[in-house]
Design a protein around this motif. Structure first.
Motif, PDB file in Angstrom:
ATOM      1  N   PRO A  59       0.831  -1.219   0.000  1.00  0.00           N
ATOM      2  CA  PRO A  59       0.000   0.000   0.000  1.00  0.00           C
ATOM      3  C   PRO A  59       0.855   1.254   0.000  1.00  0.00           C
ATOM      4  O   PRO A  59       1.938   1.301   0.598  1.00  0.00           O
ATOM      5  N   ASP A  60       0.313   2.283  -0.655  1.00  0.00           N
ATOM      6  CA  ASP A  60       1.015   3.554  -0.762  1.00  0.00           C
ATOM      7  C   ASP A  60       0.006   4.685  -0.548  1.00  0.00           C
ATOM      8  O   ASP A  60      -1.128   4.613  -1.014  1.00  0.00           O
ATOM      9  N   ALA A  61       0.430   5.732   0.163  1.00  0.00           N
ATOM     10  CA  ALA A  61      -0.475   6.834   0.473  1.00  0.00           C
ATOM     11  C   ALA A  61      -0.982   7.520  -0.779  1.00  0.00           C
ATOM     12  O   ALA A  61      -2.120   8.010  -0.813  1.00  0.00           O
ATOM     13  N   GLU A  62      -0.163   7.578  -1.811  1.00  0.00           N
ATOM     14  CA  GLU A  62      -0.567   8.247  -3.036  1.00  0.00           C
ATOM     15  C   GLU A  62      -1.291   7.313  -3.994  1.00  0.00           C
ATOM     16  O   GLU A  62      -2.305   7.672  -4.598  1.00  0.00           O
ATOM     17  N   LEU A  63      -0.785   6.077  -4.126  1.00  0.00           N
ATOM     18  CA  LEU A  63      -1.346   5.142  -5.099  1.00  0.00           C
ATOM     19  C   LEU A  63      -2.537   4.360  -4.570  1.00  0.00           C
ATOM     20  O   LEU A  63      -3.293   3.773  -5.341  1.00  0.00           O
ATOM     21  N   GLY A  64      -2.702   4.334  -3.263  1.00  0.00           N
ATOM     22  CA  GLY A  64      -3.834   3.629  -2.676  1.00  0.00           C
ATOM     23  C   GLY A  64      -3.451   2.296  -2.081  1.00  0.00           C
ATOM     24  O   GLY A  64      -2.283   1.869  -2.131  1.00  0.00           O
ATOM     25  N   PRO A  65      -4.432   1.600  -1.498  1.00  0.00           N
ATOM     26  CA  PRO A  65      -4.138   0.353  -0.784  1.00  0.00           C
ATOM     27  C   PRO A  65      -4.010  -0.877  -1.690  1.00  0.00           C
ATOM     28  O   PRO A  65      -3.598  -1.940  -1.220  1.00  0.00           O
ATOM     29  N   GLY A  66      -4.408  -0.757  -2.941  1.00  0.00           N
ATOM     30  CA  GLY A  66      -4.401  -1.916  -3.815  1.00  0.00           C
ATOM     31  C   GLY A  66      -5.709  -2.682  -3.725  1.00  0.00           C
ATOM     32  O   GLY A  66      -6.698  -2.213  -3.132  1.00  0.00           O
ATOM     33  N   ARG A  67      -5.714  -3.906  -4.300  1.00  0.00           N
ATOM     34  CA  ARG A  67      -6.932  -4.728  -4.253  1.00  0.00           C
ATOM     35  C   ARG A  67      -6.996  -5.439  -2.901  1.00  0.00           C
ATOM     36  O   ARG A  67      -6.051  -6.133  -2.506  1.00  0.00           O
ATOM     37  N   ILE A  68      -8.122  -5.246  -2.210  1.00  0.00           N
ATOM     38  CA  ILE A  68      -8.264  -5.733  -0.843  1.00  0.00           C
ATOM     39  C   ILE A  68      -9.034  -7.059  -0.812  1.00  0.00           C
ATOM     40  O   ILE A  68     -10.088  -7.190  -1.445  1.00  0.00           O
ATOM     41  N   THR A  69      -8.500  -7.998  -0.038  1.00  0.00           N
ATOM     42  CA  THR A  69      -9.211  -9.246   0.244  1.00  0.00           C
ATOM     43  C   THR A  69      -9.743  -9.152   1.670  1.00  0.00           C
ATOM     44  O   THR A  69      -8.956  -9.159   2.637  1.00  0.00           O
ATOM     45  N   PRO A  70     -11.060  -9.029   1.849  1.00  0.00           N
ATOM     46  CA  PRO A  70     -11.606  -8.875   3.206  1.00  0.00           C
ATOM     47  C   PRO A  70     -11.292 -10.084   4.090  1.00  0.00           C
ATOM     48  O   PRO A  70     -11.412 -11.236   3.641  1.00  0.00           O
ATOM     49  N   VAL A  71     -10.880  -9.813   5.307  1.00  0.00           N
ATOM     50  CA  VAL A  71     -10.559 -10.869   6.262  1.00  0.00           C
ATOM     51  C   VAL A  71     -11.512 -10.837   7.461  1.00  0.00           C
ATOM     52  O   VAL A  71     -11.954 -11.878   7.943  1.00  0.00           O
ATOM     53  N   ALA A  72     -11.852  -9.618   7.940  1.00  0.00           N
ATOM     54  CA  ALA A  72     -12.731  -9.514   9.113  1.00  0.00           C
ATOM     55  C   ALA A  72     -13.336  -8.122   9.194  1.00  0.00           C
ATOM     56  O   ALA A  72     -12.791  -7.158   8.643  1.00  0.00           O
ATOM     57  N   LEU A  73     -14.477  -8.049   9.857  1.00  0.00           N
ATOM     58  CA  LEU A  73     -15.092  -6.762  10.214  1.00  0.00           C
ATOM     59  C   LEU A  73     -14.946  -6.588  11.719  1.00  0.00           C
ATOM     60  O   LEU A  73     -15.296  -7.487  12.500  1.00  0.00           O
ATOM     61  N   ILE A  74     -14.410  -5.442  12.125  1.00  0.00           N
ATOM     62  CA  ILE A  74     -14.224  -5.152  13.555  1.00  0.00           C
ATOM     63  C   ILE A  74     -15.270  -4.123  13.967  1.00  0.00           C
ATOM     64  O   ILE A  74     -15.310  -3.020  13.406  1.00  0.00           O
ATOM     65  N   VAL A  75     -16.112  -4.475  14.906  1.00  0.00           N
ATOM     66  CA  VAL A  75     -17.186  -3.599  15.381  1.00  0.00           C
ATOM     67  C   VAL A  75     -16.719  -2.929  16.673  1.00  0.00           C
ATOM     68  O   VAL A  75     -16.423  -3.601  17.659  1.00  0.00           O
ATOM     69  N   ILE A  76     -16.640  -1.612  16.622  1.00  0.00           N
ATOM     70  CA  ILE A  76     -16.142  -0.832  17.758  1.00  0.00           C
ATOM     71  C   ILE A  76     -17.208   0.187  18.149  1.00  0.00           C
ATOM     72  O   ILE A  76     -17.785   0.845  17.289  1.00  0.00           O
ATOM     73  N   ASP A  77     -17.459   0.298  19.414  1.00  0.00           N
ATOM     74  CA  ASP A  77     -18.385   1.329  19.871  1.00  0.00           C
ATOM     75  C   ASP A  77     -18.053   1.742  21.289  1.00  0.00           C
ATOM     76  O   ASP A  77     -17.192   1.157  21.939  1.00  0.00           O
ATOM     77  N   GLN A  78     -18.728   2.766  21.729  1.00  0.00           N
ATOM     78  CA  GLN A  78     -18.602   3.188  23.114  1.00  0.00           C
ATOM     79  C   GLN A  78     -19.578   2.380  23.944  1.00  0.00           C
ATOM     80  O   GLN A  78     -20.745   2.219  23.574  1.00  0.00           O
ATOM     81  N   THR A  79     -19.105   1.890  25.060  1.00  0.00           N
ATOM     82  CA  THR A  79     -19.911   1.011  25.884  1.00  0.00           C
ATOM     83  C   THR A  79     -20.834   1.821  26.785  1.00  0.00           C
ATOM     84  O   THR A  79     -20.386   2.732  27.498  1.00  0.00           O
ATOM     85  N   LEU A  80     -22.110   1.505  26.748  1.00  0.00           N
ATOM     86  CA  LEU A  80     -23.080   2.170  27.622  1.00  0.00           C
ATOM     87  C   LEU A  80     -22.765   1.832  29.069  1.00  0.00           C
ATOM     88  O   LEU A  80     -22.489   0.676  29.409  1.00  0.00           O
ATOM     89  N   ARG A  81     -22.783   2.834  29.905  1.00  0.00           N
ATOM     90  CA  ARG A  81     -22.569   2.580  31.334  1.00  0.00           C
ATOM     91  C   ARG A  81     -23.650   1.629  31.853  1.00  0.00           C
ATOM     92  O   ARG A  81     -24.822   1.762  31.483  1.00  0.00           O
ATOM     93  N   PRO A  82     -23.305   0.692  32.715  1.00  0.00           N
ATOM     94  CA  PRO A  82     -24.291  -0.276  33.213  1.00  0.00           C
ATOM     95  C   PRO A  82     -25.484   0.376  33.905  1.00  0.00           C
ATOM     96  O   PRO A  82     -26.582  -0.169  33.913  1.00  0.00           O
TER      97      PRO A  82
END
Length: 649
Positions: free
Chosen positions: A293-316
């Motif tokens: 990958p290159d900042a100017e040329l881009g990341p190239g062709r991507i093969t998806p491996v995983a989706l990471i779900v991130i959020d803020q946790t609601l206080r109990p």
């Protein structure tokens, strides 16, 4: 401007080369802002990536950061209905004190032709009794005890009247970050898309390669440790690219970033990511690249491996606390600098009504009246600026609301200053804690119901105490006026009124002011107390003066007539105390019974009877005193039935 610089003046961006600015101190928005030409740059923010040039437009006191600091330094007195009402009582009595005192003095001296010593004694007794001398003291003691109780629950009270303000609040504005959610972000889940077994190591390596990771990558790094892969090349994260990448010796090239920036429209994985993001979560795609990958040329062709779900946790405790306020008819408004959809998703988890329709504050009207109209129908707001938060609090005030505001960042200072009650988190900025009236030292919003309970206890109990104190002031006024009109000797000695004040007001009032009280707050403290105290004082004065007059007409000497008036007034004042102490329980009944026993001890124990110049024997004045007192007590009961209906209305 270059990476690491702090902006000290406001200005307009003239040139930007990958310029990203962290405005979290000012806006509460966690992610850096990608700055373009003509964008507004605010003092107090930091350059976290790239470089640029901007022209200063506001400097010194005119800059945004200086304005925040100046607002924070302004003194803001807590709006306390309890304090204001007591001051009105004292002001009212102050106007009456001198003319009534003069009437009492000259009527006894010139018309009744009493010795000057007796004139002064009677005048002092009447004027001193008019003053509710213990009301301010007991109010302060009740609030001070509440402060100590709240301190045990890690709530710092910085302004004494703040204890009772939250019990009057009908609208509470909360920030999402740090109030409804836990600090920072967390990885909720990782959805595997392929058979690659290096997902955890790849995520740990990508997070470790960043020198200044954003909150999203910080959450990834906190979850997955660094596998210590050897880095060959890397592309740091940029808010404009929305992806970062690295190539590792023996492990290939890995990319992590926003799915919409790495996958084409219509891709099945991207559609899956969009569905997950619809509930406000932040979704990252982890994949491998077929090129370096290159900042100017881009990341190239991507093969998806995983989706990471991130959020803020609601206080109990967030949902439970929101539900409590809603049960108490308190409106909850969520005001945040974060993305509106994210704020709506968190608010929905907390149970805030209207969370399904979050409002993007970038389209909020400028006029305060127009903002008030939006607030009538909307409860959740995103992308709110500090000045908009202040405008929203002002708009709620236009609607006649009593507003509490919670916050933890510098961006909340203006709103905290404008609110009736400012509540800061202990982990918040120093400026926020400085301007708030309450500080939650352990950041637990769940303690708020305890603060409400303490406020209700103070308000409810001080209203009870005010009932008896102001009743005393009114019967002193009526008796003094009657004495002046009829030109008689004053019906009481100073020691008589001191005894009555102690047994029917001072001692029981002290205990009543500190007892539990869960009654909901109702506006109109001043009017409710007057509606009770004025007629109660009139009945007490009429009963005492009637007993005094009848005893004199029966030929009883002045000391006996004064004893009759004192006994009658004690009976009526005790009836007032019983009505004010409702709902009665064993403790309150015990306090009233103890006061009666102490008064009987004064009447029948020779030492105390002589000390207080009181007696109750077989003479006719004793029967007159008891009968008139019981009739007066009955009138108090009837009056209470009527005034209770008025006070509820």
């Amino acid at each position: 401007m270059k990476t690491g610089d702090q902006l000290v003046v406001d200005g307009v961006v003239l040139h930007a080369d990958g310029l990203e600015i962290d405005e979290s101190l000012l806006t509460g928005e966690a992610d850096p802002v990608d700055m373009q030409i003509d964008a507004q740059a605010m003092s107090g923010s930091f350059v976290v990536a790239g470089s640029g040039i901007y022209r200063a437009t506001r400097v010194g006191r005119d800059s945004f950061a200086a304005g925040l600091t100046e607002q924070a330094k302004k003194f803001h007195q807590t709006n306390s209905e309890l304090r204001d009402s007591i001051n009105r009582f004292i002001r009212l009595l102050s106007y009456l004190l001198l003319p009534v005192g003069l009437l009492l003095f000259f009527s006894q001296w010139l018309r009744a032709d009493l010795p000057i010593k007796e004139v002064l004694r009677g005048t002092i007794a009447g004027m001193v009794t008019m003053v509710p001398e213990g009301l301010v003291l007991l109010t302060s003691i009740a609030m001070a005890v509440a402060v100590i109780r709240l301190a045990a629950k890690k709530v710092l009270v910085q302004d004494l009247p703040a204890v009772e303000v939250l019990a009057r609040v009908d609208t509470i504005c909360v920030d999402k970050t740090g109030t409804l959610t836990e600090p920072g972000m967390q990885v909720r889940e990782v959805l595997t898309l392929g058979e690659n077994s290096n997902i955890g190591d790849a995520l740990g390596a990508l997070a470790a390669v960043e020198s200044s990771p954003n909150p999203t990558l910080q959450a990834v790094g906190a979850r997955y440790p660094n596998p210590l892969w050897a880095v060959q090349t890397s592309v740091p994260f940029s808010s404009s690219r929305k992806w970062s990448a690295a190539t590792y010796a023996g492990h290939g090239s890995w990319v992590v970033g926003a799915p919409e920036m790495l996958l084409s429209d219509g891709d099945k994985v991207r559609s899956q990511a969009d569905e997950i993001a619809a509930d406000g979560a932040r979704v990252l795609l982890l994949g491998t690249s077929d090129v370096i990958p290159d900042a100017e040329l881009g990341p190239g062709r991507i093969t998806p491996v995983a989706l990471i779900v991130i959020d803020q946790t609601l206080r109990p405790d967030a949902a439970e606390t929101v539900a409590y306020f809603l049960e108490q008819d308190v409106r909850v408004k969520v005001i945040s600098g974060d993305n509106a959809a994210t704020v709506g998703a968190i608010a929905a988890q907390a149970g805030v009504p209207g969370a399904e329709n979050p409002f993007d504050a970038r389209t909020l009207p400028q006029d305060t009246a127009d903002i008030a109209k939006v607030l009538e129908t909307t409860s959740v707001f995103g992308r709110v600026t500090p000045t908009q938060k202040q405008s929203m609090v002002d708009a709620l005030h236009l609607q006649g609301c009593t507003v509490a505001m919670t916050g933890d960042g510098v961006n909340d200072v203006l709103a905290l200053k404008s609110a009736d009650l400012g509540i800061a988190m202990g982990s918040g900025s120093g400026a926020t804690r400085a301007v708030a009236q309450l500080v939650l030292l352990d950041d637990k919003w769940s303690v708020m119901p305890s603060v409400v309970a303490e406020g209700r206890r103070v308000l409810g109990n001080i209203e009870r105490v005010a009932d008896v104190f102001l009743t005393k002031s009114f019967y002193a006024i009526f008796i003094s006026v009657a004495t002046g009109v009829f030109a008689l000797a004053f019906p009481f000695l100073p020691r008589h009124l001191s005894l009555l004040g102690a047994l029917t007001i001072g001692i029981p009032g002290f205990f009543l002011a500190l007892m539990p009280n869960t009654e909901r707050f109702r506006p109109g403290f001043f009017k409710r107390v007057l509606v009770f105290a004025a007629p109660a004082g009139a009945i007490a004065a009429l009963a005492a003066f009637t007993s005094y007059g009848l005893a004199l007409n029966l030929g009883e000497p002045l000391p006996s007539a004064q004893s009759a008036a004192t006994v009658t007034l004690f009976i009526v004042a005790t009836a007032v105390l019983v009505q004010s102490a409702r709902p009665l329980n064993l403790i309150r009944i015990g306090i009233v019974a103890l006061m009666i026993l102490l008064f009987l001890g004064v009447l029948f124990v020779p030492f105390f009877s002589k000390l207080f110049a009181l007696s109750l024997g077989p003479e006719r004045y004793s029967l007159v005193a008891i009968v008139v007192g019981l009739v007066g007590a009955g009138c108090i009961w009837v009056m209470t039935v009527i005034t209770d209906r008025w006070r509820r209305e």
